[in-house]
Design a protein around this motif. Structure first.
Motif, short mmCIF file in Angstrom:
data_model
loop_
_atom_site.label_atom_id
_atom_site.label_comp_id
_atom_site.label_asym_id
_atom_site.label_seq_id
_atom_site.Cartn_x
_atom_site.Cartn_y
_atom_site.Cartn_z
N SER A 190 0.90 -1.48 0.25
CA SER A 190 -0.31 0.26 0.11
C SER A 190 0.71 1.02 0.19
O SER A 190 0.31 2.70 -0.26
N GLU A 191 2.73 1.24 0.68
CA GLU A 191 2.70 2.37 0.13
C GLU A 191 3.52 2.23 -1.07
O GLU A 191 4.59 1.25 -1.77
N THR A 192 3.73 3.66 -1.50
CA THR A 192 4.53 4.16 -3.34
C THR A 192 5.72 5.27 -2.18
O THR A 192 5.61 5.73 -1.92
N GLU A 193 6.25 4.76 -3.28
CA GLU A 193 7.40 5.88 -2.78
C GLU A 193 7.19 7.27 -3.55
O GLU A 193 6.58 7.17 -5.38
N VAL A 194 6.63 8.84 -3.35
CA VAL A 194 7.09 9.86 -4.43
C VAL A 194 7.93 10.30 -4.52
O VAL A 194 8.75 11.08 -3.61
N ILE A 236 10.57 21.25 -5.72
CA ILE A 236 11.37 21.41 -4.42
C ILE A 236 11.04 23.09 -4.55
O ILE A 236 11.40 23.58 -2.89
N GLN A 237 11.65 23.82 -5.97
CA GLN A 237 11.30 25.20 -5.57
C GLN A 237 10.11 25.71 -5.14
O GLN A 237 10.37 26.50 -4.21
N LYS A 238 9.51 24.76 -5.06
CA LYS A 238 7.78 25.34 -4.60
C LYS A 238 8.21 25.36 -3.21
O LYS A 238 7.44 26.18 -2.09
N ARG A 239 8.62 24.11 -2.45
CA ARG A 239 8.41 23.23 -1.06
C ARG A 239 9.39 24.44 -0.36
O ARG A 239 8.81 24.68 0.46
N TYR A 240 10.69 25.16 -0.71
CA TYR A 240 11.28 25.91 -0.23
C TYR A 240 10.97 27.30 -0.54
O TYR A 240 12.03 28.03 0.27
N SER A 241 10.28 27.43 -1.54
CA SER A 241 10.29 29.23 -2.23
C SER A 241 12.27 28.92 -2.46
O SER A 241 12.52 30.61 -2.63
N ILE A 242 12.46 28.62 -3.34
CA ILE A 242 14.16 29.41 -4.09
C ILE A 242 14.16 28.98 -5.06
O ILE A 242 13.56 28.22 -5.63
N SER A 243 14.90 29.13 -5.63
CA SER A 243 15.50 29.29 -6.78
C SER A 243 16.11 26.99 -7.45
O SER A 243 16.72 27.22 -6.68
N ARG A 244 15.70 27.60 -8.40
CA ARG A 244 16.95 26.32 -9.42
C ARG A 244 18.29 25.73 -8.60
O ARG A 244 18.76 25.37 -8.86
N ALA A 245 18.94 27.49 -9.36
CA ALA A 245 20.27 27.47 -8.80
C ALA A 245 20.95 26.89 -7.31
O ALA A 245 21.61 26.58 -7.11
N GLU A 286 12.13 14.03 3.64
CA GLU A 286 11.16 14.45 4.93
C GLU A 286 12.72 13.82 5.60
O GLU A 286 12.59 14.83 6.57
N GLN A 287 13.45 12.89 5.15
CA GLN A 287 14.39 12.98 6.16
C GLN A 287 15.46 13.63 6.89
O GLN A 287 16.08 14.11 7.70
N TRP A 288 15.78 14.41 5.08
CA TRP A 288 16.56 15.99 5.53
C TRP A 288 15.61 16.75 5.82
O TRP A 288 16.40 17.83 6.98
N GLU A 289 15.04 16.93 6.33
CA GLU A 289 13.73 18.46 6.92
C GLU A 289 13.76 17.71 8.27
O GLU A 289 14.03 18.39 8.95
N ASN A 290 13.68 16.61 8.68
CA ASN A 290 14.07 16.33 10.41
C ASN A 290 15.13 16.40 10.93
O ASN A 290 15.40 16.64 12.03
#
Length: 65
Positions: free
Chosen positions: A6-10, A17-26, A56-60
């Motif tokens: 039932s678990e699928t990797e996202v 990533i840019q949207k999640r952290y409001s940062i540029s591609r660079a 998520e591991q990195w965020e933790n």
């Protein structure tokens, strides 16, 4: 950790990533090059994505979430 059926990797794209952290591609690539952010994995030739579980591991680790 093994995944249940039932678990699928996202996977996240650079724009995700840019949207999640409001940062540029660079900025994303600068963090990766400094080994301060999880590296993407090759999904197909010429197509890389970030595993949400790695992010998520990195965020933790960084923010203690």
């Amino acid at each position: 950790m093994s995944m249940n059926k039932s678990e699928t990797e996202v996977f996240l794209s650079i724009p995700d990533i840019q949207k999640r952290y409001s940062i540029s591609r660079a900025s994303v690539y600068n963090l990766i090059n400094k080994q301060a952010f999880p590296s993407p994995i090759k999904v197909l030739p010429g197509l890389s994505r970030f595993k949400l579980s790695d992010i998520e591991q990195w965020e933790n680790k960084v923010w203690g979430k």
